[in-house]
Motif scaffolding. Sequence first.
Motif, PDB file in Angstrom:
ATOM      1  N   VAL A  99       0.838  -1.201   0.000  1.00 15.57           N
ATOM      2  CA  VAL A  99       0.000   0.000   0.000  1.00 15.57           C
ATOM      3  C   VAL A  99       0.871   1.249   0.000  1.00 15.57           C
ATOM      4  O   VAL A  99       0.609   2.209  -0.731  1.00 15.57           O
ATOM      5  CB  VAL A  99      -0.949   0.002   1.223  1.00 15.57           C
ATOM      6  CG1 VAL A  99      -1.647   1.358   1.360  1.00 15.57           C
ATOM      7  CG2 VAL A  99      -1.989  -1.097   1.087  1.00 15.57           C
ATOM      8  N   GLU A 102       2.198   1.921  -3.407  1.00 15.85           N
ATOM      9  CA  GLU A 102       1.165   2.466  -4.290  1.00 15.85           C
ATOM     10  C   GLU A 102       0.923   3.936  -3.992  1.00 15.85           C
ATOM     11  O   GLU A 102       0.713   4.737  -4.909  1.00 15.85           O
ATOM     12  CB  GLU A 102      -0.136   1.671  -4.130  1.00 15.85           C
ATOM     13  CG  GLU A 102      -0.066   0.250  -4.680  1.00 15.85           C
ATOM     14  CD  GLU A 102      -1.410  -0.443  -4.628  1.00 15.85           C
ATOM     15  OE1 GLU A 102      -2.417   0.183  -4.975  1.00 15.85           O
ATOM     16  OE2 GLU A 102      -1.456  -1.626  -4.238  1.00 15.85           O
ATOM     17  N   ILE A 134      -7.443   7.666  -2.788  1.00 15.68           N
ATOM     18  CA  ILE A 134      -7.097   6.836  -1.640  1.00 15.68           C
ATOM     19  C   ILE A 134      -7.996   7.253  -0.481  1.00 15.68           C
ATOM     20  O   ILE A 134      -8.297   8.437  -0.317  1.00 15.68           O
ATOM     21  CB  ILE A 134      -5.610   6.974  -1.274  1.00 15.68           C
ATOM     22  CG1 ILE A 134      -5.287   6.106  -0.057  1.00 15.68           C
ATOM     23  CG2 ILE A 134      -5.230   8.417  -1.009  1.00 15.68           C
ATOM     24  CD1 ILE A 134      -3.812   6.022   0.256  1.00 15.68           C
ATOM     25  N   LEU A 152      -8.080   1.375  -2.726  1.00 20.15           N
ATOM     26  CA  LEU A 152      -6.814   1.676  -2.057  1.00 20.15           C
ATOM     27  C   LEU A 152      -7.115   2.487  -0.798  1.00 20.15           C
ATOM     28  O   LEU A 152      -7.780   3.522  -0.864  1.00 20.15           O
ATOM     29  CB  LEU A 152      -5.900   2.459  -2.987  1.00 20.15           C
ATOM     30  CG  LEU A 152      -4.528   2.870  -2.419  1.00 20.15           C
ATOM     31  CD1 LEU A 152      -3.686   1.638  -2.099  1.00 20.15           C
ATOM     32  CD2 LEU A 152      -3.793   3.771  -3.410  1.00 20.15           C
TER      33      LEU A 152
END
Length: 331
Positions: A99, A102, A134, A152
Motif C-alpha cells: 500500500v 502504491e 485513496i 486503495l
Amino acid sequence: MVAKSKLYVSSVLLTAVLVIGIGGFMIISNESFVDSLYMTVITMSTVGFGTLHELNQTEKLFTVFLIILSIIVYGYSVTALTEYFANRNIFQILKLKKVQQEIQSLKNHTVVCGYGRNGKQAVAKLKEFNQPCIVIEKRKDEIGDLERDGILFIEGDATNDDDLKKLGLDRAKSLITALPSDADNLFVVLSARQFNSDFTIITRASNESSYGKLKFAGATNVIMPDKLGGAHMASLVVTPDLVEFVDRLTIAGDSNANLEEISVNDLPLEFLNKTILDLDLRKRTGCNVIGFKTSDNEYIVNPESSTKLTKNSNLIVLGRPGQIKKLRETL
C-alpha cells in the motif's frame, strides 16, 4: 520487541553451538577446520551421514552433548520464530508495504476521509471517471467494505496529522472529507491545508453554523447533504418537470443528456484567445456551450458566441452521449 529479541537470541545461540562444535572436534579429534565443520553440521542437523572415522569414547560423549544442545537451541529458535510471525503478522506487514508503494506512486490524486454513505458515493464517482484516489478510514465495518470493493486505503484516523502524512497530500489534487462530525471535518480541513495550500478541499457539514467556520479554515466547497436533500424534495413539489429535466443532466452514464467540462488549456493552441464562435462545437460535434468559467472563477450562464477562450478558463458543454463521445475524440 520481545519476540524480536528472542529471535536475535536464538540466532546467537545457533552460532554459539556451531562454534562449540567446530572447536570441540578440532581439539578433541584433532580434525581440520573443514572436517570439524562437516562433523558439526551433520551432528546438529541429524541428517545421518557417516563419520570421518571411528569415534572414541570422548568423541562419542562430545557428539551426544552437541546433539542435546542442538535440540534445545532448535526448540527455542522454533518458539521464537513462531512468536515473531504470530505477533508481527508478516502478511499484514507485506500488505502495508505494498500500500505504501502504491501511495508513493500516486500523483494528482484525491484523498477521501471517511468511507460512510457520502464517502462511498464520492469514491464511486471518482472511479467512474478513472480518477486515482485513496481513502483513510478507522471504523472496522467500513474497512471491511473497502477491502471488499478493492479500494486503495489506509487504516487510520484522518484527524491525526501522522496518518494524514501517509496520504501524499503534497502531491494530491484534492481532498474530500466526509466524516460524520463537523468538528472532525473542521480539524481535517485545517490540518490538510497546512500540507498543501493549493489543492481543492471539499467537506460536508451537518449544521449551518459550521459552514462559515469550514470556509474560514480553508475549505474550497462546503456541502450540506441534508439541506440539499430537503431543497430538492421541495423543488419536486414546486417545479417537478424542471427538476426532473435537470436530474436527467448527468456528467456520466447512459442518460439522454450529459454535461462535459472542457479546459481551454487542453484545446489545440489554435483556439487560444479565439471565440466560442470560432470553436464551432455545434457544427463539429452537435454539442452546445451552456456555461463558461473565467480564469477569475466567474461563471457565465449561456455565454455569448463572442466570448474569448482565454487561458485557464473552462467551457461547460451539453450534449447526448454520442455527441459527448465525438467531442472527446475531436478535441
